[in-house]
Design a protein around this motif. Structure first.
Motif, PDB file in Angstrom:
ATOM      1  N   GLU A  70       0.851  -1.195   0.000  1.00 47.95           N
ATOM      2  CA  GLU A  70       0.000   0.000   0.000  1.00 47.95           C
ATOM      3  C   GLU A  70       0.885   1.243   0.000  1.00 47.95           C
ATOM      4  O   GLU A  70       1.485   1.586   1.017  1.00 47.95           O
ATOM      5  CB  GLU A  70      -0.929  -0.002   1.210  1.00 47.95           C
ATOM      6  CG  GLU A  70      -1.816   1.236   1.322  1.00 47.95           C
ATOM      7  CD  GLU A  70      -2.605   1.505   0.055  1.00 47.95           C
ATOM      8  OE1 GLU A  70      -2.392   2.577  -0.545  1.00 47.95           O
ATOM      9  OE2 GLU A  70      -3.417   0.640  -0.334  1.00 47.95           O
ATOM     10  N   ILE A  71       0.966   1.916  -1.129  1.00 41.57           N
ATOM     11  CA  ILE A  71       1.840   3.082  -1.260  1.00 41.57           C
ATOM     12  C   ILE A  71       1.096   4.381  -0.958  1.00 41.57           C
ATOM     13  O   ILE A  71       1.620   5.267  -0.270  1.00 41.57           O
ATOM     14  CB  ILE A  71       2.436   3.146  -2.685  1.00 41.57           C
ATOM     15  CG1 ILE A  71       3.345   1.943  -2.941  1.00 41.57           C
ATOM     16  CG2 ILE A  71       3.205   4.454  -2.891  1.00 41.57           C
ATOM     17  CD1 ILE A  71       3.869   1.860  -4.376  1.00 41.57           C
ATOM     18  N   ASP A  72      -0.115   4.515  -1.459  1.00 46.23           N
ATOM     19  CA  ASP A  72      -0.781   5.816  -1.472  1.00 46.23           C
ATOM     20  C   ASP A  72      -1.512   6.170  -0.181  1.00 46.23           C
ATOM     21  O   ASP A  72      -1.557   7.335   0.209  1.00 46.23           O
ATOM     22  CB  ASP A  72      -1.761   5.883  -2.653  1.00 46.23           C
ATOM     23  CG  ASP A  72      -1.051   5.732  -3.990  1.00 46.23           C
ATOM     24  OD1 ASP A  72       0.043   6.322  -4.135  1.00 46.23           O
ATOM     25  OD2 ASP A  72      -1.569   5.016  -4.866  1.00 46.23           O
ATOM     26  N   ASP A  73      -2.106   5.204   0.462  1.00 48.98           N
ATOM     27  CA  ASP A  73      -2.856   5.471   1.694  1.00 48.98           C
ATOM     28  C   ASP A  73      -1.902   5.275   2.880  1.00 48.98           C
ATOM     29  O   ASP A  73      -1.686   4.151   3.350  1.00 48.98           O
ATOM     30  CB  ASP A  73      -4.060   4.528   1.800  1.00 48.98           C
ATOM     31  CG  ASP A  73      -4.997   4.891   2.935  1.00 48.98           C
ATOM     32  OD1 ASP A  73      -4.514   5.387   3.975  1.00 48.98           O
ATOM     33  OD2 ASP A  73      -6.215   4.646   2.799  1.00 48.98           O
ATOM     34  N   VAL A  74      -1.354   6.359   3.375  1.00 50.92           N
ATOM     35  CA  VAL A  74      -0.312   6.295   4.406  1.00 50.92           C
ATOM     36  C   VAL A  74      -0.837   5.646   5.675  1.00 50.92           C
ATOM     37  O   VAL A  74      -0.196   4.754   6.254  1.00 50.92           O
ATOM     38  CB  VAL A  74       0.234   7.710   4.706  1.00 50.92           C
ATOM     39  CG1 VAL A  74       1.205   7.671   5.884  1.00 50.92           C
ATOM     40  CG2 VAL A  74       0.909   8.274   3.469  1.00 50.92           C
ATOM     41  N   ASN A  75      -1.999   6.065   6.118  1.00 49.34           N
ATOM     42  CA  ASN A  75      -2.544   5.532   7.370  1.00 49.34           C
ATOM     43  C   ASN A  75      -2.813   4.034   7.270  1.00 49.34           C
ATOM     44  O   ASN A  75      -2.544   3.278   8.215  1.00 49.34           O
ATOM     45  CB  ASN A  75      -3.826   6.274   7.752  1.00 49.34           C
ATOM     46  CG  ASN A  75      -3.554   7.710   8.158  1.00 49.34           C
ATOM     47  OD1 ASN A  75      -2.475   8.039   8.644  1.00 49.34           O
ATOM     48  ND2 ASN A  75      -4.531   8.580   7.941  1.00 49.34           N
TER      49      ASN A  75
END
Length: 383
Positions: free
Chosen positions: A11-16
């Motif tokens: 998961e790259i884009d959703d940091v949380n």
């Protein structure tokens, strides 16, 4: 005893979401012992998206690491993933830090860093774990030689950052979530642990019999071979044409040193002047030969060495770094070396990461340990 915990995300884009996935896998509330250290390796986009920074701030202990081409743990593998490995122990202690940017000589920044981290450890380390930046004009061996001088030859096991871009422009070193393009991160390990080290590179039967002499170098820039420009020499043996070094990036340079040890160097390309850019320095007047490395050579050597490590580990965890040059020959199966490691190790805790240079403590026939920067090698540390 060291317990090794691992976690992985794509998961790259959703940091949380990425950070929560990793922390859930690690289960730190129930898994941590008295002393801990985190190691992070990832595809470079995790730096741009902010995942590396957010993860570093969430971990309740120091973490360090680097970008890579691909990575794996026992449960996951990907060219576009992030892994975090946690070393945690009641008997073994850790101290770590990051240097000032390297803009010329490594002497000042590394001396300051080593002294600071030694003070934090408070005892003589058992091993050093350097994470070295990829700098075309400063070979990784300069970092290794300086650490040797500072430590008096304590075994060093580590890696040089690498990334997927053709010019390696997005390589970075990490420390506590921050990213550094030209700094070295260093961890020291002390206390009750006896690490074991294994490595494999080019088998003797894959080294060409024709030898030559290195006659002029500037750090990691190989200028002349047999007193002629390096690319001209390659042209003379049909490995270059019109200044283009053809497929030399997949052919290791095997360099024979006076003390009986052997260096393996990767070639990252040619300069406009006809010199070759190597993965580390080589001594003038050294003999060298070229090696041949194909798909089966990489997979078979990895399988043999990982099985040897598995037999010796008896359940202990492993850190493994393999040269990006080995990955180049895998062609359309870029995860094949990861798959071979998984096949040999099963659920044993480990991480397998591609490297721009492998820092490894070689043992000479005399029994003396000498730290070298290697290329085109797989190196393993059993903890």
């Amino acid at each position: 005893m060291i317990r090794m915990l691992t976690a992985f995300t794509e998961e790259i884009d959703d940091v949380n979401l990425a950070v929560s996935e990793l922390l859930e896998q690690l289960d730190l509330d129930r898994s941590l012992l008295a002393h801990s250290l985190g190691i992070i390796h990832c595809f470079s986009d995790f730096v741009d998206s902010g995942v590396v920074k957010a993860l570093g701030k969430k971990l309740p202990f120091d973490s360090l690491g680097s970008t890579t081409m691909s990575a794996s743990i026992s449960s996951s593998m990907s060219q576009m993933g992030l892994l975090v490995t946690v070393l945690t122990s009641d008997e073994v202690c850790f101290a770590s830090g990051v240097s000032a940017p390297i803009t010329g000589s490594v002497d000042g920044p590394l001396t300051e860093l080593y002294n600071k981290v030694m003070t934090g450890l408070g005892e003589k380390p058992v091993m050093l774990m350097p994470f070295v930046p990829f700098l075309l004009k400063v070979g990784g061996d300069e970092f290794v030689e300086k650490l040797d001088a500072l430590s008096g030859g304590i075994p060093a096991f580590g890696t040089v950052a690498i990334s997927n871009e053709p010019d390696f422009s997005k390589t970075a070193i990490f420390f506590n979530g921050e990213s550094y393009p030209a700094s070295m991160a260093l961890a020291l390990v002390g206390g009750g642990v006896e690490p074991e080290f294994l490595s494999v590179s080019v088998s003797e039967e894959n080294i060409l019999k024709q030898k030559a002499v290195i006659t002029e170098v500037d750090r990691n820039i190989l200028k002349t071979i047999n007193n002629i420009p390096a690319v001209k020499y390659l042209e003379s043996i049909n490995l270059a044409k019109d200044g283009d070094a053809l497929g030399i990036a997949s052919m290791p340079f095997i360099v024979y040193l006076e003390d009986g040890s052997i260096l393996v160097r990767a070639c990252f390309g040619a300069t406009e002047e006809g010199a070759l850019i190597l993965g580390g320095a080589v001594p003038v007047n050294s003999n060298f030969a070229l090696g041949v490395m194909g798909f089966e050579d990489v997979i078979n050597s990895t399988g043999g060495k990982v099985r040897e490590a598995f037999a010796s580990a008896r359940g202990r965890g492993m850190l493994m770094y393999s040269c990006g040059g080995r990955n180049l020959v895998l062609g359309m199966q870029p995860l094949a070396e990861h798959e071979k490691a998984k096949e040999c190790l099963g659920d044993t805790p480990y991480h397998f990461v591609y490297s721009g240079g492998e820092i490894f403590p070689s043992r000479l026939d005399s029994g003396k340990v000498v730290n070298h920067l290697q290329n085109n090698s797989l190196i393993i540390c059993i903890l």
